[in-house]
Design a protein around this motif. Sequence first.
Motif, PDB file in Angstrom:
ATOM      1  N   THR A  16       0.834  -1.195   0.000  1.00 49.76           N
ATOM      2  CA  THR A  16       0.000   0.000   0.000  1.00 49.76           C
ATOM      3  C   THR A  16       0.873   1.250   0.000  1.00 49.76           C
ATOM      4  O   THR A  16       2.055   1.202   0.366  1.00 49.76           O
ATOM      5  CB  THR A  16      -0.919   0.040   1.233  1.00 49.76           C
ATOM      6  N   SER A  17       0.259   2.340  -0.390  1.00 51.32           N
ATOM      7  CA  SER A  17       0.965   3.626  -0.336  1.00 51.32           C
ATOM      8  C   SER A  17       1.444   3.895   1.086  1.00 51.32           C
ATOM      9  O   SER A  17       2.560   4.371   1.293  1.00 51.32           O
ATOM     10  CB  SER A  17       0.049   4.764  -0.790  1.00 51.32           C
ATOM     11  N   GLN A  18       0.599   3.585   2.071  1.00 51.76           N
ATOM     12  CA  GLN A  18       0.959   3.859   3.460  1.00 51.76           C
ATOM     13  C   GLN A  18       2.150   3.014   3.902  1.00 51.76           C
ATOM     14  O   GLN A  18       3.035   3.501   4.607  1.00 51.76           O
ATOM     15  CB  GLN A  18      -0.230   3.663   4.395  1.00 51.76           C
ATOM     16  N   GLN A  19       2.183   1.744   3.504  1.00 51.04           N
ATOM     17  CA  GLN A  19       3.337   0.899   3.844  1.00 51.04           C
ATOM     18  C   GLN A  19       4.617   1.480   3.238  1.00 51.04           C
ATOM     19  O   GLN A  19       5.660   1.521   3.888  1.00 51.04           O
ATOM     20  CB  GLN A  19       3.132  -0.530   3.336  1.00 51.04           C
ATOM     21  N   PHE A  20       4.529   1.928   1.993  1.00 48.64           N
ATOM     22  CA  PHE A  20       5.687   2.510   1.304  1.00 48.64           C
ATOM     23  C   PHE A  20       6.124   3.799   1.998  1.00 48.64           C
ATOM     24  O   PHE A  20       7.312   4.005   2.261  1.00 48.64           O
ATOM     25  CB  PHE A  20       5.315   2.743  -0.161  1.00 48.64           C
ATOM     26  N   ILE A  21       5.158   4.653   2.321  1.00 46.79           N
ATOM     27  CA  ILE A  21       5.451   5.917   3.008  1.00 46.79           C
ATOM     28  C   ILE A  21       6.088   5.645   4.368  1.00 46.79           C
ATOM     29  O   ILE A  21       7.092   6.272   4.734  1.00 46.79           O
ATOM     30  CB  ILE A  21       4.170   6.763   3.146  1.00 46.79           C
ATOM     31  N   ASP A  22       5.525   4.698   5.118  1.00 49.37           N
ATOM     32  CA  ASP A  22       6.069   4.378   6.441  1.00 49.37           C
ATOM     33  C   ASP A  22       7.504   3.887   6.338  1.00 49.37           C
ATOM     34  O   ASP A  22       8.367   4.287   7.126  1.00 49.37           O
ATOM     35  CB  ASP A  22       5.203   3.331   7.143  1.00 49.37           C
ATOM     36  N   LEU A  23       7.782   3.031   5.363  1.00 51.09           N
ATOM     37  CA  LEU A  23       9.150   2.534   5.182  1.00 51.09           C
ATOM     38  C   LEU A  23      10.089   3.663   4.790  1.00 51.09           C
ATOM     39  O   LEU A  23      11.157   3.830   5.393  1.00 51.09           O
ATOM     40  CB  LEU A  23       9.201   1.428   4.123  1.00 51.09           C
TER      41      LEU A  23
END
Length: 141
Positions: A16-23
């Motif tokens: 997800t975009s959020q997983q990518f952003i968090d990483l």
Amino acid sequence: MENDADIVYRVNYPITSQQFIDLLSETSLGARRPLADDERIAKMLKHANLTVTAWQGEALVGVARSVTDFTFCCYLSDLAVSEKVQKGGIGKALIAETCRQLDTACRLILIAAPLAEGYYPKIGMEHHHSAWTIKAGEFPA
């Protein structure tokens, strides 16, 4: 591909975009990516045609996001490993798995983050002396 008991590597596994952003927020790369623009991040993920991810349990801890024709060139646009697990070989494994997805004559290309420039020669990558960039809206008419 599994590198050790803790880390599992996956090819083109959806994130997800959020997983990518968090990483990315856990890396020096985050400062140079549009983390506040979810729509742009979603498009970056959608249009990448080769993504290798590293997982520790359910947590995304590494990503190699590329755009490629699989035969001549592969632009590795984002190589990010969470600072919590850096220096464990995850970045090298992400690059190796990316290369395994390509024809043997295909050249991997990346532009190093300033803080990571010293990393790439250590894993056998060759420095290229010239690269040129221009933003789409700045190209002269």
